[in-house]
Design an enzyme around this catalytic site. Sequence first.
Site, PDB file in Angstrom:
ATOM      1  N   GLY A 180      -3.893  38.366  34.077  1.00  0.00           N
ATOM      2  CA  GLY A 180      -3.836  36.912  33.747  1.00  0.00           C
ATOM      3  C   GLY A 180      -4.970  36.214  34.661  1.00  0.00           C
ATOM      4  N   ASP A 183       2.217  32.412  48.556  1.00  0.00           N
ATOM      5  CA  ASP A 183       2.681  33.030  47.185  1.00  0.00           C
ATOM      6  C   ASP A 183       2.484  34.419  47.759  1.00  0.00           C
ATOM      7  OD1 ASP A 183       4.095  30.999  45.649  1.00  0.00           O
ATOM      8  OD2 ASP A 183       3.048  30.529  44.807  1.00  0.00           O
ATOM      9  N   SER A 216      14.216  24.247  40.072  1.00  0.00           N
ATOM     10  CA  SER A 216      14.202  24.929  41.192  1.00  0.00           C
ATOM     11  C   SER A 216      14.914  25.398  42.128  1.00  0.00           C
ATOM     12  CB  SER A 216      12.733  24.106  42.336  1.00  0.00           C
ATOM     13  OG  SER A 216      12.856  24.447  43.599  1.00  0.00           O
ATOM     14  N   LYS A 250       0.488  21.626  42.947  1.00  0.00           N
ATOM     15  CA  LYS A 250      -0.308  23.147  43.875  1.00  0.00           C
ATOM     16  C   LYS A 250      -1.678  22.803  43.603  1.00  0.00           C
ATOM     17  CE  LYS A 250       3.039  26.511  42.854  1.00  0.00           C
ATOM     18  NZ  LYS A 250       3.151  28.009  42.451  1.00  0.00           N
TER      19      LYS A 250
HETATM   20  N1  LIG Z   1       7.476  34.891  40.524  1.00  0.00           N
HETATM   21  C1  LIG Z   1       7.202  33.918  41.439  1.00  0.00           C
HETATM   22  O1  LIG Z   1       7.455  33.303  43.060  1.00  0.00           O
HETATM   23  C2  LIG Z   1       5.208  33.357  41.286  1.00  0.00           C
HETATM   24  C3  LIG Z   1       4.994  32.594  41.572  1.00  0.00           C
HETATM   25  C4  LIG Z   1       4.131  31.741  40.864  1.00  0.00           C
HETATM   26  C5  LIG Z   1       3.738  32.074  39.187  1.00  0.00           C
HETATM   27  N2  LIG Z   1       4.985  33.020  38.660  1.00  0.00           N
HETATM   28  C6  LIG Z   1       4.731  33.354  37.044  1.00  0.00           C
HETATM   29  O2  LIG Z   1       4.284  33.440  36.904  1.00  0.00           O
HETATM   30  C7  LIG Z   1       3.401  33.208  35.357  1.00  0.00           C
HETATM   31  C8  LIG Z   1       2.301  32.149  35.960  1.00  0.00           C
HETATM   32  O3  LIG Z   1       1.886  31.454  36.294  1.00  0.00           O
HETATM   33  P1  LIG Z   1       0.823  30.558  36.718  1.00  0.00           P
HETATM   34  O4  LIG Z   1       1.522  29.186  37.260  1.00  0.00           O
HETATM   35  O5  LIG Z   1       0.299  31.693  36.853  1.00  0.00           O
HETATM   36  O6  LIG Z   1       0.538  29.900  35.422  1.00  0.00           O
HETATM   37  P2  LIG Z   1      -0.913  29.620  34.957  1.00  0.00           P
HETATM   38  O7  LIG Z   1      -1.824  28.970  36.042  1.00  0.00           O
HETATM   39  O8  LIG Z   1      -1.091  28.681  33.918  1.00  0.00           O
HETATM   40  O9  LIG Z   1      -1.416  30.870  34.006  1.00  0.00           O
HETATM   41  C9  LIG Z   1      -0.855  31.528  33.028  1.00  0.00           C
HETATM   42  C10 LIG Z   1      -1.604  32.877  32.954  1.00  0.00           C
HETATM   43  O10 LIG Z   1      -1.034  33.097  31.246  1.00  0.00           O
HETATM   44  C11 LIG Z   1      -1.845  33.438  30.334  1.00  0.00           C
HETATM   45  N3  LIG Z   1      -1.326  33.354  29.212  1.00  0.00           N
HETATM   46  C12 LIG Z   1      -0.829  32.688  28.960  1.00  0.00           C
HETATM   47  N4  LIG Z   1      -0.565  32.500  27.076  1.00  0.00           N
HETATM   48  C13 LIG Z   1      -1.043  33.482  27.379  1.00  0.00           C
HETATM   49  C14 LIG Z   1      -0.823  33.985  26.146  1.00  0.00           C
HETATM   50  N5  LIG Z   1      -0.376  33.757  24.588  1.00  0.00           N
HETATM   51  N6  LIG Z   1      -1.349  35.683  25.687  1.00  0.00           N
HETATM   52  C15 LIG Z   1      -1.872  36.557  26.728  1.00  0.00           C
HETATM   53  N7  LIG Z   1      -1.932  35.515  28.473  1.00  0.00           N
HETATM   54  C16 LIG Z   1      -1.769  34.427  27.756  1.00  0.00           C
HETATM   55  C17 LIG Z   1      -3.046  32.545  31.009  1.00  0.00           C
HETATM   56  O11 LIG Z   1      -4.829  33.122  30.654  1.00  0.00           O
HETATM   57  P3  LIG Z   1      -5.377  32.186  30.034  1.00  0.00           P
HETATM   58  O12 LIG Z   1      -6.634  32.079  31.214  1.00  0.00           O
HETATM   59  O13 LIG Z   1      -6.432  32.185  28.688  1.00  0.00           O
HETATM   60  O14 LIG Z   1      -4.880  30.612  29.731  1.00  0.00           O
HETATM   61  C18 LIG Z   1      -3.151  32.464  32.590  1.00  0.00           C
HETATM   62  O15 LIG Z   1      -4.150  33.517  32.813  1.00  0.00           O
HETATM   63  C19 LIG Z   1       4.702  31.874  35.082  1.00  0.00           C
HETATM   64  O16 LIG Z   1       5.423  32.791  34.267  1.00  0.00           O
HETATM   65  C20 LIG Z   1       5.531  31.775  36.035  1.00  0.00           C
HETATM   66  O17 LIG Z   1       7.139  31.599  36.581  1.00  0.00           O
HETATM   67  C21 LIG Z   1       6.017  33.139  39.834  1.00  0.00           C
END
Ligand SMILES: NC(=O)c1ccc[n+]([C@@H]2O[C@H](COP(=O)([O-])OP(=O)(O)OC[C@H]3O[C@@H](n4cnc5c(N)ncnc54)[C@H](OP(=O)(O)O)[C@@H]3O)[C@@H](O)[C@H]2O)c1
Length: 279
Positions: free
Chosen positions: A133, A107, A19, A70
């Site tokens: 997503g 966020d 982190s 979370k």
């Molecule tokens: N910048 C920031 O402050 C911040 C904050 C939060 C998150 N993030 C980033 O955002 C990203 C997502 O995080 P999250 O917490 O939302 O994760 P999450 O809840 O696990 O969701 C992952 C998403 O990615 C999709 N996905 C996974 N594998 C895939 C594939 N092979 N092809 C297409 N779609 C795919 C999933 O689809 P399914 O529904 O089909 O599984 C889901 O919609 C991560 O990289 C995280 O580091 C950044």
Amino acid sequence: MTQERYLLAGVMGWPVMHSRSPALHNYWLAKHGLKGSYVPLAIKPPGLEAAVRALPALGFSGCNVTIPHKQAVIGIVDSLTPAAKRIGAVNCIVVNADGSLDGGNNDGFGFIESMREAKPDWRADAGPIVVLGAGGGARAVVDSLIEKGARELRLFNRTYDHAKTLAQDFGGAVKAYSWEARHDGLERAAMLVNATSQGMVGRPALDIRLAKLPTTALVADIIYIPRETALLAAARRRGNRTVNGLGMLLHQARPAFHAWFGIMPEVTPELRAMIEATL
Ligand SMILES: NC(=O)c1ccc[n+]([C@@H]2O[C@H](COP(=O)([O-])OP(=O)(O)OC[C@H]3O[C@@H](n4cnc5c(N)ncnc54)[C@H](OP(=O)(O)O)[C@@H]3O)[C@@H](O)[C@H]2O)c1
């Protein structure tokens, strides 16, 4: 001014050593001359409730919450902010004077602030927005865009059912589409947001053809490692303005620091460079 007590906050996660939040908050504590620390708290799921409940007794002002806690924290805190309720996840706990715990989610605030930082005249109602997503990140992005007046939000997700649930939860402006339709769905879009984990370090690039996306569209990726995902590089090469996820990370921390310590801190170029150097 003498401080009554040593200020404490932290981030609960498992794992948590990756982190960037400690570097961020400790920078602000030092910058504002406050005696205190923000520490990584490695908490395994079975210990989460006891750890959260111990915050007031330990003198913590609050803490951030990251993967995998979370959602679980929702059932532990005493109250939720409207945003945390809508998003269905907590990323920030605030300890109140009476020891009760508020669960919030900053966020979406971080996402909107980072759009405004990248493009000061940015507006959520400038035209159709495509979001890819339907996970926790996407829910925060969608929530904040609707709050800011987005009128047409096209949601594409690998698992259609997840997109449908999100669209049902957020209603009106959000329409769910099949993953296969994402390439054509870019037509006339004013903005494209990648909120999937595709393109993150160690993962394959997001598979999308940008041909139908207007070159005037803003392209945002909430991923910040790497700093420029394949999506952002492709968008930049064809002339789109791009924003990575670092601004979202930096800005979501500001209201948390304010709620804990009473000062709304700034994202300065120096802070950004310091965090970028760790990516
Ligand atoms: N910048 C920031 O402050 C911040 C904050 C939060 C998150 N993030 C980033 O955002 C990203 C997502 O995080 P999250 O917490 O939302 O994760 P999450 O809840 O696990 O969701 C992952 C998403 O990615 C999709 N996905 C996974 N594998 C895939 C594939 N092979 N092809 C297409 N779609 C795919 C999933 O689809 P399914 O529904 O089909 O599984 C889901 O919609 C991560 O990289 C995280 O580091 C950044």
